[in-house]
Motif scaffolding. Structure first.
Motif, PDB file in Angstrom:
ATOM      1  N   PRO A  50       0.941  -1.324  -0.036  1.00 14.78           N
ATOM      2  CA  PRO A  50       0.032   0.068   0.089  1.00 14.78           C
ATOM      3  C   PRO A  50       0.910   1.195  -0.059  1.00 14.78           C
ATOM      4  O   PRO A  50       1.876   1.218   0.506  1.00 14.78           O
ATOM      5  CB  PRO A  50      -0.803  -0.186   1.327  1.00 14.78           C
ATOM      6  CG  PRO A  50       0.068  -0.965   2.213  1.00 14.78           C
ATOM      7  CD  PRO A  50       0.857  -1.667   1.457  1.00 14.78           C
ATOM      8  N   ALA A  51       0.308   2.200  -0.521  1.00 13.35           N
ATOM      9  CA  ALA A  51       0.756   3.742  -0.433  1.00 13.35           C
ATOM     10  C   ALA A  51       0.808   4.158   1.188  1.00 13.35           C
ATOM     11  O   ALA A  51      -0.490   4.119   1.654  1.00 13.35           O
ATOM     12  CB  ALA A  51       0.219   4.604  -1.197  1.00 13.35           C
ATOM     13  N   THR A  52       2.115   4.506   1.638  1.00 15.69           N
ATOM     14  CA  THR A  52       1.967   4.658   3.090  1.00 15.69           C
ATOM     15  C   THR A  52       3.217   5.379   3.517  1.00 15.69           C
ATOM     16  O   THR A  52       4.199   5.259   2.995  1.00 15.69           O
ATOM     17  CB  THR A  52       1.885   3.279   3.871  1.00 15.69           C
ATOM     18  OG1 THR A  52       2.067   3.401   5.292  1.00 15.69           O
ATOM     19  CG2 THR A  52       2.684   2.330   3.441  1.00 15.69           C
ATOM     20  N   VAL A  53       3.067   6.218   4.495  1.00 15.06           N
ATOM     21  CA  VAL A  53       4.354   6.733   5.008  1.00 15.06           C
ATOM     22  C   VAL A  53       5.344   5.992   5.515  1.00 15.06           C
ATOM     23  O   VAL A  53       6.411   6.350   5.708  1.00 15.06           O
ATOM     24  CB  VAL A  53       3.932   7.997   6.237  1.00 15.06           C
ATOM     25  CG1 VAL A  53       3.003   8.995   5.663  1.00 15.06           C
ATOM     26  CG2 VAL A  53       3.187   7.181   7.232  1.00 15.06           C
ATOM     27  N   HIS A  54       4.684   4.777   6.039  1.00 21.35           N
ATOM     28  CA  HIS A  54       5.792   3.827   6.743  1.00 21.35           C
ATOM     29  C   HIS A  54       6.919   3.470   5.517  1.00 21.35           C
ATOM     30  O   HIS A  54       8.108   3.252   6.023  1.00 21.35           O
ATOM     31  CB  HIS A  54       5.116   2.700   7.005  1.00 21.35           C
ATOM     32  CG  HIS A  54       4.169   2.972   8.245  1.00 21.35           C
ATOM     33  ND1 HIS A  54       4.760   3.331   9.573  1.00 21.35           N
ATOM     34  CD2 HIS A  54       2.902   2.798   8.286  1.00 21.35           C
ATOM     35  CE1 HIS A  54       3.579   3.687  10.487  1.00 21.35           C
ATOM     36  NE2 HIS A  54       2.463   3.087   9.658  1.00 21.35           N
ATOM     37  N   VAL A  55       6.723   3.303   4.296  1.00 23.70           N
ATOM     38  CA  VAL A  55       7.641   2.937   3.171  1.00 23.70           C
ATOM     39  C   VAL A  55       8.245   4.236   3.000  1.00 23.70           C
ATOM     40  O   VAL A  55       9.542   4.166   2.731  1.00 23.70           O
ATOM     41  CB  VAL A  55       6.659   2.594   1.903  1.00 23.70           C
ATOM     42  CG1 VAL A  55       7.471   2.252   0.729  1.00 23.70           C
ATOM     43  CG2 VAL A  55       5.974   1.318   2.153  1.00 23.70           C
ATOM     44  N   GLU A  56       7.756   5.270   2.859  1.00 16.49           N
ATOM     45  CA  GLU A  56       8.514   6.716   2.547  1.00 16.49           C
ATOM     46  C   GLU A  56       9.469   6.664   3.697  1.00 16.49           C
ATOM     47  O   GLU A  56      10.677   7.342   3.351  1.00 16.49           O
ATOM     48  CB  GLU A  56       7.414   7.788   2.444  1.00 16.49           C
ATOM     49  CG  GLU A  56       6.474   7.688   1.344  1.00 16.49           C
ATOM     50  CD  GLU A  56       5.549   8.683   1.461  1.00 16.49           C
ATOM     51  OE1 GLU A  56       5.516   9.705   2.365  1.00 16.49           O
ATOM     52  OE2 GLU A  56       4.532   8.943   0.774  1.00 16.49           O
ATOM     53  N   ARG A  57       9.405   6.126   4.901  1.00 20.56           N
ATOM     54  CA  ARG A  57      10.301   6.493   6.025  1.00 20.56           C
ATOM     55  C   ARG A  57      11.641   5.596   5.872  1.00 20.56           C
ATOM     56  O   ARG A  57      12.407   5.981   6.474  1.00 20.56           O
ATOM     57  CB  ARG A  57       9.615   6.144   7.165  1.00 20.56           C
ATOM     58  CG  ARG A  57       8.631   7.277   7.937  1.00 20.56           C
ATOM     59  CD  ARG A  57       8.217   6.892   9.324  1.00 20.56           C
ATOM     60  NE  ARG A  57       9.092   6.382  10.192  1.00 20.56           N
ATOM     61  CZ  ARG A  57       9.047   5.634  11.315  1.00 20.56           C
ATOM     62  NH1 ARG A  57       7.572   5.108  11.648  1.00 20.56           N
ATOM     63  NH2 ARG A  57       9.946   5.246  12.013  1.00 20.56           N
ATOM     64  N   MET A  58      11.562   4.768   4.972  1.00 23.16           N
ATOM     65  CA  MET A  58      12.787   3.901   4.966  1.00 23.16           C
ATOM     66  C   MET A  58      13.885   4.604   4.274  1.00 23.16           C
ATOM     67  O   MET A  58      15.122   4.509   4.773  1.00 23.16           O
ATOM     68  CB  MET A  58      12.553   2.964   3.805  1.00 23.16           C
ATOM     69  CG  MET A  58      11.645   1.803   4.190  1.00 23.16           C
ATOM     70  SD  MET A  58      11.892   0.183   3.233  1.00 23.16           S
ATOM     71  CE  MET A  58      10.681   0.530   1.914  1.00 23.16           C
ATOM     72  N   GLY A  59      13.512   5.893   3.318  1.00 25.11           N
ATOM     73  CA  GLY A  59      14.717   6.644   3.053  1.00 25.11           C
ATOM     74  C   GLY A  59      15.268   7.374   4.117  1.00 25.11           C
ATOM     75  O   GLY A  59      16.757   7.624   4.399  1.00 25.11           O
ATOM     76  N   THR A  60      14.468   7.965   4.907  1.00 30.04           N
ATOM     77  CA  THR A  60      14.968   8.783   6.217  1.00 30.04           C
ATOM     78  C   THR A  60      15.476   8.082   7.411  1.00 30.04           C
ATOM     79  O   THR A  60      16.442   8.462   7.838  1.00 30.04           O
ATOM     80  CB  THR A  60      13.873   9.818   6.892  1.00 30.04           C
ATOM     81  OG1 THR A  60      12.588   8.740   6.979  1.00 30.04           O
ATOM     82  CG2 THR A  60      13.248  10.784   5.591  1.00 30.04           C
ATOM     83  N   GLU A  61      14.921   7.028   7.616  1.00 28.51           N
ATOM     84  CA  GLU A  61      15.380   5.848   8.556  1.00 28.51           C
ATOM     85  C   GLU A  61      16.695   5.199   8.036  1.00 28.51           C
ATOM     86  O   GLU A  61      17.323   4.649   8.996  1.00 28.51           O
ATOM     87  CB  GLU A  61      14.108   4.908   8.815  1.00 28.51           C
ATOM     88  CG  GLU A  61      12.923   5.458   9.646  1.00 28.51           C
ATOM     89  CD  GLU A  61      13.107   5.740  10.981  1.00 28.51           C
ATOM     90  OE1 GLU A  61      14.292   5.282  11.720  1.00 28.51           O
ATOM     91  OE2 GLU A  61      12.363   6.517  11.531  1.00 28.51           O
ATOM     92  N   TYR A  65      11.496  -1.128  11.741  1.00 31.33           N
ATOM     93  CA  TYR A  65      11.133  -0.066  12.580  1.00 31.33           C
ATOM     94  C   TYR A  65       9.529   0.057  12.621  1.00 31.33           C
ATOM     95  O   TYR A  65       9.064   0.592  13.318  1.00 31.33           O
ATOM     96  CB  TYR A  65      11.619   1.556  12.195  1.00 31.33           C
ATOM     97  CG  TYR A  65      11.248   1.780  10.624  1.00 31.33           C
ATOM     98  CD1 TYR A  65       9.861   2.262  10.264  1.00 31.33           C
ATOM     99  CD2 TYR A  65      12.147   1.646   9.596  1.00 31.33           C
ATOM    100  CE1 TYR A  65       9.616   2.483   9.056  1.00 31.33           C
ATOM    101  CE2 TYR A  65      11.924   1.880   8.312  1.00 31.33           C
ATOM    102  CZ  TYR A  65      10.596   2.507   8.081  1.00 31.33           C
ATOM    103  OH  TYR A  65      10.324   2.684   6.642  1.00 31.33           O
ATOM    104  N   ALA A  66       8.877  -0.731  11.694  1.00 32.30           N
ATOM    105  CA  ALA A  66       7.441  -0.865  11.601  1.00 32.30           C
ATOM    106  C   ALA A  66       7.033  -2.351  11.168  1.00 32.30           C
ATOM    107  O   ALA A  66       6.220  -2.728  10.252  1.00 32.30           O
ATOM    108  CB  ALA A  66       6.914   0.285  10.646  1.00 32.30           C
ATOM    109  N   PRO A  67       7.459  -3.400  11.791  1.00 32.87           N
ATOM    110  CA  PRO A  67       7.161  -4.632  11.439  1.00 32.87           C
ATOM    111  C   PRO A  67       5.797  -5.290  11.319  1.00 32.87           C
ATOM    112  O   PRO A  67       5.584  -6.186  10.572  1.00 32.87           O
ATOM    113  CB  PRO A  67       7.964  -5.423  12.477  1.00 32.87           C
ATOM    114  CG  PRO A  67       8.177  -4.821  13.768  1.00 32.87           C
ATOM    115  CD  PRO A  67       8.235  -3.455  13.014  1.00 32.87           C
ATOM    116  N   GLY A  68       4.840  -4.568  12.137  1.00 32.01           N
ATOM    117  CA  GLY A  68       3.498  -4.995  12.214  1.00 32.01           C
ATOM    118  C   GLY A  68       2.525  -4.411  10.943  1.00 32.01           C
ATOM    119  O   GLY A  68       1.375  -4.771  11.160  1.00 32.01           O
ATOM    120  N   VAL A  69       3.023  -3.440  10.426  1.00 31.12           N
ATOM    121  CA  VAL A  69       2.388  -2.775   9.387  1.00 31.12           C
ATOM    122  C   VAL A  69       2.111  -3.456   8.197  1.00 31.12           C
ATOM    123  O   VAL A  69       2.722  -4.379   7.890  1.00 31.12           O
ATOM    124  CB  VAL A  69       2.736  -1.421   8.950  1.00 31.12           C
ATOM    125  CG1 VAL A  69       3.076  -0.637  10.167  1.00 31.12           C
ATOM    126  CG2 VAL A  69       4.134  -1.512   8.301  1.00 31.12           C
TER     127      VAL A  69
END
Length: 205
Positions: free
Chosen positions: A157-168, A175-179
């Motif tokens: 899905p389109a989600t901020v959790h994927v976008e965070r991979m670049g910053t994290e 960092y978000a295994p349950g999403v």
């Protein structure tokens, strides 16, 4: 110390430098990387001047085949000598697809490109950046996998959790295994491991 291939990518392709000297470990178990550098911008030109140009990456990988079970080649989309090398070396070609007519055309081009090569690689397509609020995206999720054997049922899905991979600077599973997105990538990895049969490592002499 910054990773660096002595003589740049031209020396690597020519066999004058060893790839092992530039490989670096990461904070994650069983994961090493070969970072890119500025010389990689000329990789297509370097390959164009090499003998058996579509096989050069495969020759480089032979240097480390006894050290790794799986190697992931990340290359830009499009038909190029870099792509030809990746396909020639690959057991599986993984294709992320945003639900749009352009992405569907891109999938057709990948299928044609792989089919025209000597590669026996399996194409593993998956839907990414899916927004189920959009009618086109919902329709694509329902209709594309049954219609295209190269497309799996995996939906990221389109989600901020994927976008965070670049910053994290970290995989989403750390960092978000349950999403939902992390679970989708887990399913994708399981499919890829099923398509890629690790070769038995040769014993070091």
């Amino acid at each position: 110390m910054k990773p660096k291939v002595k003589g740049g990518v031209a020396a690597l392709v020519a066999g004058d430098s060893k790839v092992s000297g530039a490989i670096r470990s990461t904070a994650y178990d069983n994961l090493d990387v070969l970072p890119g550098n500025a010389s990689y911008r000329d990789l297509d030109l370097v390959l164009d001047h090499a003998k058996k140009s579509e096989q050069r990456v495969a020759k480089i990988l032979e240097q480390v085949e006894r050290d790794y079970d799986v190697v992931i080649l990340d290359c830009p989309p499009g038909a190029s000598l870099v792509a030809e090398n990746a396909v020639f070396s690959a057991d599986a070609v993984v294709v992320p697809l945003v639900p749009s007519p352009l992405s569907m055309r891109s999938l057709e081009q990948v299928v044609e490109f792989v089919g025209a090569s000597v590669s026996k690689a399996r194409i593993v397509g998956f839907l990414s950046m899916v927004d189920r609020r959009k009618t086109l995206h919902r329709t694509t999720v329902e209709q594309l996998p049954p219609a295209q054997k190269a497309v799996t049922d995996v939906v990221v899905p389109a989600t901020v959790h994927v976008e965070r991979m670049g910053t994290e600077r970290a995989p989403i599973g750390s960092y978000a295994p349950g999403v939902e997105a992390a679970q989708a990538y887990g399913e994708l990895w399981a499919l890829i491991r099923g398509a890629v049969k690790p070769k038995a490592r040769r014993k070091k002499s």
